[in-house]
Design an enzyme around this catalytic site. Structure first.
Site, PDB file in Angstrom:
ATOM      1  N   GLN A  63      37.738 -17.883  17.784  1.00  0.00           N
ATOM      2  CA  GLN A  63      37.537 -16.998  16.461  1.00  0.00           C
ATOM      3  C   GLN A  63      38.564 -15.987  16.404  1.00  0.00           C
ATOM      4  O   GLN A  63      38.346 -14.962  17.070  1.00  0.00           O
ATOM      5  CB  GLN A  63      36.155 -16.521  16.079  1.00  0.00           C
ATOM      6  CG  GLN A  63      35.898 -15.820  14.803  1.00  0.00           C
ATOM      7  CD  GLN A  63      34.666 -15.189  14.664  1.00  0.00           C
ATOM      8  OE1 GLN A  63      34.227 -14.338  15.598  1.00  0.00           O
ATOM      9  NE2 GLN A  63      34.111 -15.147  13.426  1.00  0.00           N
ATOM     10  N   ARG A  67      33.137   0.128  20.743  1.00  0.00           N
ATOM     11  CA  ARG A  67      32.270   1.296  21.444  1.00  0.00           C
ATOM     12  C   ARG A  67      32.368   1.166  22.784  1.00  0.00           C
ATOM     13  O   ARG A  67      32.014   2.042  23.584  1.00  0.00           O
ATOM     14  CB  ARG A  67      30.879   1.204  20.887  1.00  0.00           C
ATOM     15  CG  ARG A  67      31.027   1.930  19.439  1.00  0.00           C
ATOM     16  CD  ARG A  67      29.583   1.612  18.670  1.00  0.00           C
ATOM     17  NE  ARG A  67      28.666   2.239  19.388  1.00  0.00           N
ATOM     18  CZ  ARG A  67      27.205   1.949  19.280  1.00  0.00           C
ATOM     19  NH1 ARG A  67      26.920   1.086  18.815  1.00  0.00           N
ATOM     20  NH2 ARG A  67      26.451   2.569  19.823  1.00  0.00           N
ATOM     21  N   ARG A 110      29.438 -10.114  54.354  1.00  0.00           N
ATOM     22  CA  ARG A 110      30.297 -10.786  53.492  1.00  0.00           C
ATOM     23  C   ARG A 110      30.230 -12.112  53.277  1.00  0.00           C
ATOM     24  O   ARG A 110      29.368 -12.940  54.001  1.00  0.00           O
ATOM     25  CB  ARG A 110      31.898 -10.195  53.678  1.00  0.00           C
ATOM     26  CG  ARG A 110      32.035  -8.672  53.627  1.00  0.00           C
ATOM     27  CD  ARG A 110      33.221  -8.300  54.078  1.00  0.00           C
ATOM     28  NE  ARG A 110      34.275  -8.994  53.358  1.00  0.00           N
ATOM     29  CZ  ARG A 110      35.726  -9.166  53.963  1.00  0.00           C
ATOM     30  NH1 ARG A 110      36.086  -8.820  55.064  1.00  0.00           N
ATOM     31  NH2 ARG A 110      36.404  -9.902  53.201  1.00  0.00           N
TER      32      ARG A 110
HETATM   33  C1  UD1 Z   1      23.390  -8.889  13.825  1.00  0.00           C
HETATM   34  C2  UD1 Z   1      22.463  -9.656  12.796  1.00  0.00           C
HETATM   35  C3  UD1 Z   1      21.228  -8.596  12.558  1.00  0.00           C
HETATM   36  C4  UD1 Z   1      20.572  -8.465  13.738  1.00  0.00           C
HETATM   37  C5  UD1 Z   1      21.596  -7.886  15.049  1.00  0.00           C
HETATM   38  C6  UD1 Z   1      20.785  -8.196  16.279  1.00  0.00           C
HETATM   39  C7  UD1 Z   1      24.002 -10.786  11.090  1.00  0.00           C
HETATM   40  C8  UD1 Z   1      24.598 -10.705   9.862  1.00  0.00           C
HETATM   41  N1  UD1 Z   1      23.335  -9.671  11.584  1.00  0.00           N
HETATM   42  O1  UD1 Z   1      23.869  -7.695  13.377  1.00  0.00           O
HETATM   43  O2  UD1 Z   1      20.576  -9.335  11.513  1.00  0.00           O
HETATM   44  O3  UD1 Z   1      19.508  -7.587  13.548  1.00  0.00           O
HETATM   45  O4  UD1 Z   1      22.551  -8.845  15.143  1.00  0.00           O
HETATM   46  O5  UD1 Z   1      21.593  -7.287  17.119  1.00  0.00           O
HETATM   47  O6  UD1 Z   1      24.123 -11.765  12.063  1.00  0.00           O
HETATM   48  N2  UD1 Z   1      30.399 -11.832  16.624  1.00  0.00           N
HETATM   49  C9  UD1 Z   1      31.488 -12.767  16.576  1.00  0.00           C
HETATM   50  N3  UD1 Z   1      32.273 -12.849  15.606  1.00  0.00           N
HETATM   51  C10 UD1 Z   1      31.811 -12.176  14.524  1.00  0.00           C
HETATM   52  C11 UD1 Z   1      31.051 -11.132  14.323  1.00  0.00           C
HETATM   53  C12 UD1 Z   1      29.983 -11.262  15.361  1.00  0.00           C
HETATM   54  O7  UD1 Z   1      31.557 -13.278  17.731  1.00  0.00           O
HETATM   55  O8  UD1 Z   1      32.608 -12.377  13.576  1.00  0.00           O
HETATM   56  C13 UD1 Z   1      29.434 -11.634  17.765  1.00  0.00           C
HETATM   57  C14 UD1 Z   1      29.665 -10.121  18.371  1.00  0.00           C
HETATM   58  O9  UD1 Z   1      30.517 -10.358  19.365  1.00  0.00           O
HETATM   59  C15 UD1 Z   1      28.213  -9.819  18.798  1.00  0.00           C
HETATM   60  C16 UD1 Z   1      27.297 -10.676  17.646  1.00  0.00           C
HETATM   61  O10 UD1 Z   1      28.022 -11.786  17.203  1.00  0.00           O
HETATM   62  O11 UD1 Z   1      27.972 -10.526  20.225  1.00  0.00           O
HETATM   63  C17 UD1 Z   1      26.630 -10.016  16.895  1.00  0.00           C
HETATM   64  O12 UD1 Z   1      27.551  -9.340  16.192  1.00  0.00           O
HETATM   65  P1  UD1 Z   1      27.220  -7.893  15.512  1.00  0.00           P
HETATM   66  O13 UD1 Z   1      28.457  -7.498  14.578  1.00  0.00           O
HETATM   67  O14 UD1 Z   1      26.910  -7.092  16.588  1.00  0.00           O
HETATM   68  O15 UD1 Z   1      25.991  -8.230  14.499  1.00  0.00           O
HETATM   69  P2  UD1 Z   1      25.154  -6.967  13.963  1.00  0.00           P
HETATM   70  O16 UD1 Z   1      25.804  -6.049  12.994  1.00  0.00           O
HETATM   71  O17 UD1 Z   1      24.644  -6.168  15.095  1.00  0.00           O
END
Ligand code: UD1
Ligand code: CA
Length: 450
Positions: free
Chosen positions: A75, A15, A315
């Site tokens: 990852q 996004r 600077r």
């Molecule tokens: C996650 C939490 C949710 C919480 C929310 C808060 C889980 C399953 N859910 O959801 O409970 O309320 O954050 O913002 O943990 N990331 C990786 N690799 C991955 C997946 C994610 O590095 O495979 C990183 C993303 O870059 C990000 C963070 O982990 O910085 C959170 O991932 P995101 O997919 O945004 O989690 P949410 O679905 O928002």
């Protein structure tokens, strides 16, 4: 208890609609990742492991620039937050302390909050940072019983009753490192998203007889950035807090909303900051110094009693000692300006040393660049540099010396000497009157032809 930070930042950040990895988008002049690292730094981490995916090379570079000991692991496929944390396993093999999981896109976690989590860790096996959400939306919900956290349920998988819970998961989790990786090994992906949820470790911990609890913080601390609009809002929040903090620290801000801070701006007590001033990274302004309107400062140090601007630019490496005056339309880079020296109008001072009490006349330029190399200009104490002097570096002007205005100084000037380096003036008596007459006649004859 020693701590390891695991900072998740592999997500694509779709996004953001950007080539730049999400965690490298900046707030207050620093990547969000660095904000997360700075937050974690309150716990004096022994190890820092960044989990990167999209743009991993750039992410690693930014992490190392802030902390040369930070390690980045890859990852390659984003299979969920538990899978992300698992990638840090090898880097923390044999690590005896606690692990704290932070998100690289959640820049504002406070130091008191992390300290409170460390205290709670003394009493429970797993500690989760939660917050009361004004609009719980799609956050994971924390299901508690008294002090105990029983499990976390993701929005997609939650029942209506669970969705009614307003205590939400920030994503920040602390546990003993070995315990964390054992729990993660038991996480599956049989859920609405088909992802490995880090949040599942709470239920797993409970089934193994381990205890979990929640530490609560303000929702503002857990603010995450997923889009450009959220980044802009986060920047505005950051600036508002920085202004309030400066005012509380005894700084005078004449129009706070027009002053912009970097993540590490330091302003001493009774410093005065006029309207429309911008601070880039690494600026220190000591007590009682004055930064006048429309000035731009980065990588510089301004000592007590100094005044800068209006319309000045300091600077990288500009070091102004006490009571220095830098005036309008002056640029200073990589230069030491000693006590009481003045550079008041329309000048460029780069790669230079200016001695105490020296006065630099209007329009002076240090010609520091020959097209390939940069060279230094050294000016002594109590020197008078005449207006519009070009100092062709490398060049030295001795103590108590002078340069005549309009000089191009390319040879060293000994102490106490006057350097005049311009062509000698010649006056032609009455010649101006004759020339005017001639030109006016020419104009009249041209008008007749037309
Ligand atoms: C996650 C939490 C949710 C919480 C929310 C808060 C889980 C399953 N859910 O959801 O409970 O309320 O954050 O913002 O943990 N990331 C990786 N690799 C991955 C997946 C994610 O590095 O495979 C990183 C993303 O870059 C990000 C963070 O982990 O910085 C959170 O991932 P995101 O997919 O945004 O989690 P949410 O679905 O928002
Ligand atoms: Ca998120």
């Amino acid at each position: 208890m020693s701590t390891a930070l695991i900072i998740l930042g592999a997500g694509m950040g779709t996004r953001m609609n950007s080539e730049l990895p999400k965690v490298l988008h900046q707030i207050g002049g620093a990547p969000m990742l660095v904000h997360a690292m700075r937050a974690g730094a309150t716990l004096n981490p022994e190890k820092t492991v960044i989990v990167a995916g999209h743009g991993a090379e750039a992410v690693s570079k930014a992490a190392l620039a802030y902390d040369p000991d930070a390690e980045t692991v890859l990852q390659t496929e984003q299979l969920g937050t538990a899978h992300a944390v698992a990638q840090a396993g090898a880097a923390l093999e044999g690590f005896e302390g606690d692990a704290l999981v932070l998100y690289g896109d959640t820049p504002f976690i406070g130091s008191e909050t992390l300290e409170a989590m460390a205290v709670a860790r003394g009493l429970h096996d797993v500690v989760v940072l939660g917050f009361e959400a004004a609009d719980p939306g799609r956050y994971g919900r924390l299901i508690t019983k008294g002090d105990a956290l029983e499990r976390i349920v993701e929005f997609k998988d939650a029942t209506d009753k669970e969705r009614a819970v307003t205590l939400c998961n920030s994503g920040v989790i602390a546990a003993k490192s070995s315990v964390l990786f054992d729990l993660i090994a038991a996480v599956g992906n049989d859920n609405a998203s088909g992802e490995y949820y880090l949040t599942d470790i709470i239920g797993i911990a409970r089934s193994k007889g381990l205890s979990s609890t929640v530490v609560r913080c303000d929702e503002a601390e857990t603010l995450g950035v997923n889009s450009r609009a959220e980044l802009i809002a986060a920047e505005a929040d950051f600036q508002a807090r920085a202004r309030t903090a400066a005012i509380e620290d005894g700084v005078t801000l004449l129009a706070p909303d027009t002053v912009f801070f970097a993540y590490d701006t330091y302003l001493g007590r009774d410093a005065i900051i006029e309207q429309n001033v911008i601070f880039g990274p690494n600026v220190t302004v000591e007590s009682g110094a004055k930064i006048r309107a429309f000035s731009h400062l980065e990588g510089c140090h301004v000592s007590q009693g100094a005044t800068v601007g209006p319309y000045a630019r300091l600077r990288l490496g500009a070091e102004l000692q006490e009571n220095v005056h830098v005036g309008n339309f002056v640029e200073i880079k990589n230069a030491i300006v000693a006590e009481g020296a003045k550079v008041n109008h329309l000048s460029y001072i780069g790669d230079a040393d200016i001695g105490a009490r020296t006065n630099i006349g209007a329009g002076t330029i240090t010609c520091n660049y020959d097209g390939v190399f940069k060279h230094r200009t050294v000016i002594g104490e109590d020197v008078f540099i005449g207006s519009n002097t070009m100092l062709v570096a490398p060049v030295t002007v001795g103590n108590a010396a002078m340069t005549a205005s309009g000089s191009v100084v390319s040879r060293d000037v000994p102490d106490g000497d006057l350097a005049i380096a311009r062509s000698r003036q010649e006056n032609k008596p009455g010649f101006a009157v004759k020339l005017f007459e001639k030109l006016r006649h020419l104009k009249i004859s041209q008008n007749k032809v037309q």
